[in-house]
Write a protein that holds these residues in place. Structure first.
Motif, short mmCIF file in Angstrom:
data_model
loop_
_atom_site.label_atom_id
_atom_site.label_comp_id
_atom_site.label_asym_id
_atom_site.label_seq_id
_atom_site.Cartn_x
_atom_site.Cartn_y
_atom_site.Cartn_z
N GLU A 10 7.31 -3.94 -8.15
CA GLU A 10 7.25 -3.01 -7.02
C GLU A 10 8.34 -1.94 -7.11
O GLU A 10 8.11 -0.78 -6.75
CB GLU A 10 7.40 -3.79 -5.71
N ILE A 11 9.52 -2.30 -7.59
CA ILE A 11 10.61 -1.33 -7.66
C ILE A 11 10.26 -0.21 -8.63
O ILE A 11 10.62 0.95 -8.43
CB ILE A 11 11.94 -2.02 -8.07
N GLU A 148 -13.76 1.20 11.98
CA GLU A 148 -13.38 2.31 11.11
C GLU A 148 -12.93 1.86 9.72
O GLU A 148 -12.55 2.67 8.89
CB GLU A 148 -12.25 3.12 11.76
N LYS A 149 -12.97 0.54 9.49
CA LYS A 149 -12.56 -0.02 8.20
C LYS A 149 -11.15 0.43 7.82
O LYS A 149 -10.88 0.88 6.72
CB LYS A 149 -13.55 0.36 7.12
N ILE A 150 -10.24 0.28 8.78
CA ILE A 150 -8.84 0.66 8.57
C ILE A 150 -8.10 -0.47 7.86
O ILE A 150 -8.16 -1.62 8.28
CB ILE A 150 -8.17 0.97 9.93
N GLU A 151 -7.42 -0.13 6.79
CA GLU A 151 -6.73 -1.15 5.97
C GLU A 151 -5.21 -1.05 6.06
O GLU A 151 -4.51 -1.99 5.68
CB GLU A 151 -7.15 -1.01 4.51
N TYR A 152 -4.69 0.10 6.54
CA TYR A 152 -3.24 0.29 6.54
C TYR A 152 -2.78 0.82 7.89
O TYR A 152 -3.51 1.53 8.58
CB TYR A 152 -2.83 1.25 5.41
N ALA A 153 -1.53 0.49 8.25
CA ALA A 153 -1.00 0.91 9.55
C ALA A 153 0.46 1.32 9.41
O ALA A 153 1.21 0.75 8.62
CB ALA A 153 -1.13 -0.23 10.56
N VAL A 154 0.84 2.31 10.21
CA VAL A 154 2.25 2.69 10.36
C VAL A 154 2.67 2.20 11.73
O VAL A 154 2.09 2.60 12.74
CB VAL A 154 2.45 4.21 10.24
N ASN A 179 6.48 -0.57 8.27
CA ASN A 179 7.23 -0.99 9.45
C ASN A 179 8.41 -0.06 9.68
O ASN A 179 9.41 -0.11 8.96
CB ASN A 179 7.71 -2.44 9.26
N MET A 180 8.31 0.81 10.70
CA MET A 180 9.39 1.74 11.00
C MET A 180 10.25 1.25 12.15
O MET A 180 10.98 2.02 12.76
CB MET A 180 8.80 3.13 11.29
N THR A 181 10.18 -0.04 12.45
CA THR A 181 11.02 -0.66 13.47
C THR A 181 12.14 -1.44 12.81
O THR A 181 12.17 -1.60 11.59
CB THR A 181 10.20 -1.61 14.37
N VAL A 193 4.16 -5.71 3.72
CA VAL A 193 4.98 -4.94 4.66
C VAL A 193 6.02 -4.14 3.88
O VAL A 193 6.71 -4.68 3.00
CB VAL A 193 5.68 -5.86 5.68
N GLU A 194 6.13 -2.87 4.21
CA GLU A 194 7.18 -2.02 3.66
C GLU A 194 8.05 -1.55 4.81
O GLU A 194 7.59 -0.89 5.74
CB GLU A 194 6.57 -0.82 2.94
N ASN A 195 9.34 -1.92 4.78
CA ASN A 195 10.26 -1.60 5.87
C ASN A 195 10.96 -0.27 5.59
O ASN A 195 11.60 -0.10 4.55
CB ASN A 195 11.30 -2.71 6.02
N VAL A 196 10.83 0.67 6.54
CA VAL A 196 11.43 1.99 6.36
C VAL A 196 12.18 2.43 7.62
O VAL A 196 12.12 3.58 8.02
CB VAL A 196 10.39 3.05 5.97
#
Length: 206
Positions: A10-11, A148-154, A179-181, A193-196
């Motif tokens: 991933e890096i 809507e066949k949504i696969e990703y979320a912010v 994840n912006m929290t 999950v990607e934490n930003v």
């Protein structure tokens, strides 16, 4: 034998995505390893190793053709949408100031992602905010995400609501959450999950 893309760490993928972004504003026809090093701050060995793992084949004796290198990276990282690889559907969860700033679909126009919906528990926000895609109460997440066949979320909700929203997203079939929290999310193994968090990033750099 060359490693397959699914085995690329991933890096390394993160560095290559960063390089793609930098190449967008690189004006010269060719780019050398030394110029990549200057742009990114990576070492020579890191660049060689990453390019080997990505199985890049567009190199020339004195570097890379910028446009061809960018196109090859986008293809291998599946960053570009086309007829064979349509855009991935995305939603924004949390329409506070941070979430509302993401309602401009133009920022995703060349990204390989398409925003299909925005959600918030505050009905007032849903009613007054304007966007080029529909906004819904959070109570409709499950239905809309599947429709809507949504696969990703912010995720930009208040930290106290982050875990419950992440659980709803996971149950609705979302495969990846940005994840912006500040909350450390607990999700099933099949959800990435990607934490930003800006605050977390500031603490790290300080």
């Amino acid at each position: 034998m060359q490693s397959s893309q699914s085995q690329v760490p991933e890096i390394v993928k993160k560095r290559m995505i960063q390089l793609c972004t930098l190449l967008e504003s690189f004006s010269k026809e060719k780019i050398t390893s030394q110029e990549i090093k200057a742009l990114t701050g990576w070492t020579d060995s890191t660049i060689r190793h990453d390019f080997w793992l990505m199985d890049l084949k567009k190199g020339v004796s004195n570097g890379y053709f910028t446009a061809e290198l960018k196109a090859e990276l986008e293809e291998k990282l599946e960053l570009k949408a086309d007829e064979e690889s349509p855009k991935k559907n995305l939603c924004i969860v949390g329409l506070n100031r941070l979430g509302a700033a993401l309602l401009d679909e133009n920022m995703f126009s060349d990204s390989g992602f398409a925003i299909k919906a925005g959600f918030d528990t505050n009905l007032y926000r849903v009613e007054i905010l304007r966007s080029s895609f529909p906004l819904y109460p959070a109570s409709q997440m499950d239905f809309v995400i599947k429709k809507e066949k949504i696969e990703y979320a912010v995720l930009t909700v208040d930290s106290k609501n982050a875990q419950s929203m992440a659980e709803k997203l996971s149950k609705a079939g979302v495969r990846g959450i940005v994840n912006m929290t500040d909350t450390v999310l607990k999700v099933p193994d099949n959800v990435k999950v990607e934490n930003v968090s800006v605050l977390t990033a500031l603490k790290i750099v300080s």
